[in-house]
Enzyme design. Structure first.
Site, mmCIF file in Angstrom:
data_model
loop_
_atom_site.group_PDB
_atom_site.id
_atom_site.type_symbol
_atom_site.label_atom_id
_atom_site.label_comp_id
_atom_site.label_asym_id
_atom_site.label_seq_id
_atom_site.Cartn_x
_atom_site.Cartn_y
_atom_site.Cartn_z
ATOM 1 N N LYS A 37 30.290 41.236 38.107
ATOM 2 C CA LYS A 37 30.811 40.794 39.282
ATOM 3 C C LYS A 37 29.878 42.035 40.157
ATOM 4 C CE LYS A 37 35.578 40.081 41.233
ATOM 5 N NZ LYS A 37 36.687 40.697 41.498
HETATM 6 C C1 E4P Z 1 38.965 38.881 43.286
HETATM 7 O O1 E4P Z 1 38.139 38.653 42.519
HETATM 8 C C2 E4P Z 1 39.572 39.993 43.714
HETATM 9 O O2 E4P Z 1 39.740 40.952 42.686
HETATM 10 C C3 E4P Z 1 41.073 39.853 44.351
HETATM 11 O O3 E4P Z 1 41.184 38.647 44.468
HETATM 12 C C4 E4P Z 1 41.091 40.478 45.651
HETATM 13 O O4 E4P Z 1 42.356 40.400 46.239
HETATM 14 P P1 E4P Z 1 43.145 41.214 47.143
HETATM 15 O O5 E4P Z 1 42.568 40.901 48.560
HETATM 16 O O6 E4P Z 1 44.560 40.753 47.118
HETATM 17 O O7 E4P Z 1 42.931 42.850 46.824
#
Ligand code: E4P
Length: 217
Positions: free
Chosen positions: A83
Site C-alpha cells: 500500500k
Molecule cells: C483503507 O484501506 C483504509 O485503511 C481505511 O478504509 C481508512 O478508513 P477510515 O477513514 O475509517 O480511517
C-alpha cells in the site's frame, strides 16, 4: 463484489473468515497501532489466515525508501498488496513495485484525477476514501461513481477499492455503482445482517412457537 476487512485484529478477521465472506484484508499504520502488534508479525499471521490480497502500507515518504519498504513487505507472503499513498512519490513507487510483479494498493485517493494517475502507474487497486470525504461535506459515493465511469471509458484494469466505509449504506451504494471491492471495519460488515423487521418478525415467530408447546430437539 469482493469484501475486504479493514482491520489488523486477527480474531475479528478469523470470525468473518470462518463465515466465508473475507476476500482480503486492508491494514494501515493506524490499524497496526491499534492492534498493538509488530507489523511484520501480525501481517504474516493475517496472510497465513486469508488467501486473498492483504494490504500492508509503507511509511516512508520518498519513492526510493517506499520501494525498499514495499519490497520488504512483499517478502512476507505472496498475497501481500503493497500500500502506497497517492502522492507523486507514491506513484513512482507504485510504478516500480507493480513492474516487479507486486500487487500495489494506492491509498488515500480523494479525486478522480488522482485515480487516473494510479491506474496509469499500474496500481492493482485504488482506494478512494468515502467516509473522509463525507466528513468534510463532500460526497464520497460521487467519487466512486466518477472513477467507475472513467475506468470504464478507458478500460483501466485497476480495481476500485471503496475505503473509509462508515455504514451499511456506503457498502450497498458502492455495490450499486460498481466498485470492485469494499473494505470495511468488522462491525460494519456484521451490521449488514441487521434489520429491525427481521428482529420483529423473529420475535413474533418465537412467541407463536412457545404457544405450540412443541420442541424440535
Ligand atoms: C483503507 O484501506 C483504509 O485503511 C481505511 O478504509 C481508512 O478508513 P477510515 O477513514 O475509517 O480511517
Amino acid at each position: 463484489m469482493k469484501f475486504f476487512v479493514d482491520t489488523a485484529d486477527i480474531e475479528a478477521i478469523r470470525e468473518l473468515h470462518d463465515l466465508g465472506i473475507v476476500d482480503g484484508v486492508t491494514t494501515n499504520p493506524s490499524l497496526i497501532q491499534k492492534s498493538g502488534r509488530d507489523i511484520l508479525e501480525v501481517t504474516k499471521e493475517i496472510c497465513d489466515l486469508v488467501e486473498g490480497p492483504v494490504s500492508a502500507e509503507v511509511v516512508a515518504t520518498k519513492a526510493p525508501a517506499m520501494i525498499e519498504e514495499g519490497r520488504k513487505l512483499a517478502q512476507i507472503a505472496s498475497n501481500i498488496a503493497v500500500k502506497v499513498p497517492l502522492t507523486w512519490d507514491g506513484l513512482k513507487a507504485c510504478k516500480t513495485l507493480s513492474g516487479e510483479g507486486h500487487m500495489v494498493n494506492v491509498t488515500l485517493c480523494f479525486s478522480a484525477a488522482q485515480a487516473i494517475l494510479a491506474a496509469k502507474a499500474g496500481a492493482t487497486f485504488v482506494s478512494p476514501f468515502i467516509g473522509r470525504l463525507d466528513d468534510i461535506n463532500l460526497d464520497g459515493l460521487d467519487l466512486i461513481a466518477d472513477i467507475r465511469t472513467i475506468y470504464n471509458n478507458y478500460d483501466f484494469r485497476t480495481e476500485i477499492l471503496a475505503a473509509s466505509i462508515r455504514s451499511v449504506n456506503h457498502i450497498s451504494e458502492a455495490a450499486k455503482i460498481g466498485a470492485d471491492v469494499v473494505t470495511a471495519p468488522p462491525a460494519v460488515l456484521q451490521s449488514m445482517a441487521a434489520h429491525p423487521l427481521t428482529d420483529k418478525g423473529l420475535a413474533a415467530f418465537m412467541a407463536d412457537w412457545q404457544k405450540t408447546g412443541q420442541k424440535i430437539l
